[in-house]
Design an enzyme around this catalytic site. Structure first.
Site, short mmCIF file in Angstrom:
data_model
loop_
_atom_site.label_atom_id
_atom_site.label_comp_id
_atom_site.label_asym_id
_atom_site.label_seq_id
_atom_site.Cartn_x
_atom_site.Cartn_y
_atom_site.Cartn_z
N LYS A 152 0.84 -1.20 0.00
CA LYS A 152 0.00 0.00 0.00
C LYS A 152 0.87 1.25 0.00
CE LYS A 152 -3.69 1.94 2.97
NZ LYS A 152 -4.41 1.68 4.23
N SER B 242 -9.16 1.84 3.37
CA SER B 242 -8.23 2.59 2.55
C SER B 242 -7.24 1.71 1.78
CB SER B 242 -7.45 3.58 3.43
OG SER B 242 -6.72 2.91 4.44
N SER C 121 -9.55 -0.80 7.45
CA SER C 121 -8.96 -0.53 6.13
C SER C 121 -8.28 -1.70 5.43
CB SER C 121 -7.97 0.63 6.23
OG SER C 121 -8.65 1.83 6.47
#
Length: 476
Positions: free
Chosen positions: A78, A153, A177
Site C-alpha cells: 500500500k 483505505s 482498512s
C-alpha cells in the site's frame, strides 16, 4: 486470464522452490496481467515492469545460493507504507512524486524474505475513507463490478490481489482498512494486534491514538497465505512503543474447541442486509459442523466503543491532519473533503474532553475484553452492506437509512480494542458481490483468529472475479 496468477501464494512458492517455474517467468505473467487489467482497475500507484523483471532475475540468481521463504513471490505494498524507490504519496496531490529513501520495517522484512516487489498500490487521500479514490490515480474499481468501490483505505491492494495481479501484499487498518476492502472484493485479510507487525515507516506515522487504533496487516487470496505473511513479517520492533515481545504461538485444534465461539449478527443499532446476516449464519453452521459450540453475543458497550473510536479517528484525525493541508484545501479530493466536512461538523476536541475520552476508553475496553474472554473468537459482519457504488454515502437497509461511517461500525470496535480481526469471503449479494465474515478475538490471539478463519476459508473462500476472466464484459 492467467491461471497461474490466481493461484494461492503458498502454491506459487512451492512451484518456485521445486523449480517448475522461475521467478522471471512468474513475474512476466504478473506483468502481463497488470498491463492488461490495471488500466481498468486503477489498483497501482507505482508500477515499473522493467524494474520488476530485473528484481525477478536477481531472485533467480539468488535461488542457487540461499533459501528464503518468499523468494521470487510477486507482492505489492500500500502506498502509505514507505517503500524505497517507489511513489508513496498517500493518495494526495500534496505529496505528489514523494519517493521514500528508506523502507518501512515491514517492507525491509518482505524484501529480506525474497519477495519481488511489483509496486505500490492506490489508497484514498490521507487514508481517511472507506473508498479508494483520489486526484492522483482516480477511483480503484472493484474486480466484481466496474460501478462499485473496491473499498478503502487499502482498496488498491484488495483489487490487485482479487484480480490476480498481485500474489499478496501489505495494507494498514485504523478503522477497517484491510478488512472492508477484503470484504468488498472477496479476499482474506488480517488486522493484527498493533505492534505484532511493526508500524515503523507508515505514512502518516501511527502515533498518539493511532498507535492503538492502527495496525499494518497482510492481505491475500487465502488465509493460508495471510498466515504465512503474518509469520514472516511479525516480530517486535524494539523501538516501537506499541510493540510487544510476543512469539508466534501455533494453536492446537483441541485448544480451539475448549471455548465456545460467540456470534453477533447485528448490534441492535444499525441493520445489516439479509445476505450479510445469511453469510454470518452460514459461517456458524460450518463451524458447528466442525464441532464448535456457538453462543450469541450481546454487549451494551458496543455503541460507546464506536463513539470513542469516532472521537479518536474522526476528531483527533482532523486535528492531526489539518496542519498538513493548511493553505492547500483547494487541492483536496472529494473523499478527503467528505471526511473533513464530517469532522468539522463537531467542535475541536478540548484537552479536558480528550483526557476524559482516553480514561473512558480504558474502562470500556476492559469491560468489552471481559465480556469476550469466555469465547475463542467472535463472528460478526464486516459491514452492514456489500460493496457500494462509487460516491455513495448512505443506503436503505431493512427500511432504515444507514450512513457511511455507521455502516462500517463492525470493524471499528476492534480498532478501539487493539484486537486482531480477520476477514474471509463467505456469501454473495443479489448482484453477485462478495460478502465477508469477520473473525475477531482478544489482543495477541492473532493465531486463534487465523486458525478459525482458515477453517472458514476451506469451507467457502476466494472465487475468481469477472475482471480476471472477461474484463470487457464486467458489469457496470
Amino acid at each position: 486470464m492467467s491461471e497461474l496468477t490466481i493461484k494461492p501464494a503458498v502454491d506459487l512458492l512451492a512451484m518456485l522452490q521445486q523449480r517448475s517455474i522461475s521467478s522471471f517467468e512468474l513475474a512476466q505473467e504478473h506483468v502481463r496481467e497488470i498491463e492488461r487489467l490495471d488500466p481498468l482497475l486503477h489498483a497501482f500507484a507505482d508500477f515499473d515492469p522493467d524494474r520488476v523483471l530485473r528484481a525477478a532475475r536477481q531472485a533467480d540468481q539468488q535461488s542457487h545460493t540461499r533459501s528464503s521463504p518468499l523468494l521470487g513471490l510477486p507482492m505489492t505494498v500500500k502506498s502509505s507504507i514507505a517503500t524505497a524507490g517507489h511513489r508513496c504519496e498517500i493518495g494526495s496531490i500534496l505529496n505528489r512524486g514523494f519517493i521514500p529513501e528508506e523502507d518501512a520495517l515491514v517492507v525491509q522484512r518482505m524484501r529480506q524474505a525474497g519477495a519481488v516487489l511489483l509496486g505500490t498500490t492506490n489508497c484514498p487521500e490521507f487514508l481517511m475513507a472507506y473508498e479508494t479514490d483520489n486526484l492522483l490515480y482516480g477511483a480503484t474499481v472493484n474486480p466484481w463490478s466496474l460501478g462499485h468501490s473496491a473499498g478503502g483505505s487499502s482498496g488498491g491492494e484488495a483489487a490487485a490481489i482479487a484480480a490476480g495481479i498481485s500474489a499478496g501484499g501489505i495494507g494498514s487498518d485504523s478503522g477497517g482498512s484491510v478488512r472492508e476492502p477484503a470484504h468488498f472484493t472477496g479476499i482474506c485479510s488480517l488486522k493484527p494486534t498493533p505492534g505484532r507487525i511493526p508500524g515503523k515507516g507508515h505514512l502518516p506515522p501511527c502515533v498518539g491514538p493511532f498507535s492503538m487504533l492502527g495496525a499494518v496487516g497482510p492481505m491475500a487470496r487465502t488465509v493460508r497465505d495471510v498466515s504465512l505473511f503474518f509469520q514472516i513479517l511479525s516480530g517486535q520492533d524494539i523501538a516501537d512503543p506499541a510493540g510487544a515481545l510476543v512469539s508466534l504461538r501455533p494453536i492446537a485444534d483441541e485448544r480451539l474447541r475448549s471455548q465456545p465461539i460467540a456470534v453477533l449478527e447485528d448490534d441492535g443499532f444499525i441493520p445489516v442486509t439479509i445476505e450479510t446476516r445469511n453469510a454470518v449464519r452460514s459461517a456458524v453452521i460450518a463451524l458447528e459442523e466442525r464441532g464448535f459450540q456457538i453462543r450469541p453475543f450481546q454487549s451494551r458497550m458496543l455503541e460507546e466503543a464506536r463513539l470513542l473510536w469516532w472521537k479518536f479517528f474522526i476528531r483527533c484525525g482532523r486535528m492531526l491532519l489539518e496542519p498538513l493541508i493548511q493553505g492547500r484545501e483547494t487541492e483536496l479530493s472529494a473523499t478527503f473533503r467528505y471526511f473533513l466536512d464530517t469532522a468539522r461538523s463537531e467542535p475541536l476536541l478540548s484537552g479536558e474532553e480528550l483526557i476524559e475520552a482516553w480514561t473512558r476508553c480504558d474502562q470500556v475496553r476492559a469491560r468489552l475484553l471481559e465480556e469476550l474472554s469466555p469465547y475463542s473468537v467472535l463472528l460478526s459482519p464486516v459491514c452492514s452492506i456489500p460493496a457500494f457504488r462509487h460516491g455513495e454515502r448512505e443506503w436503505f437497509v431493512e427500511g432504515c437509512k444507514v450512513e457511511y461511517f455507521s455502516a462500517m461500525r463492525f470493524t471499528q470496535w476492534f480498532n478501539l480494542l487493539a484486537a486482531p480481526a480477520a476477514v474471509v469471503p463467505v456469501g454473495r449479494s443479489p448482484e453477485g458481490l462478495p460478502i465477508g465474515v469477520q473473525i475477531a478475538s482478544l489482543p495477541y490471539r492473532d493465531e486463534v483468529v487465523l486458525a478459525v478463519a482458515e477453517m472458514l476459508d476451506q469451507d467457502f473462500g476466494y472465487q475468481v472475479p469477472p475482471t480476471a476472466c472477461h474484463p470487457n464484459s464486467l458489469p457496470r
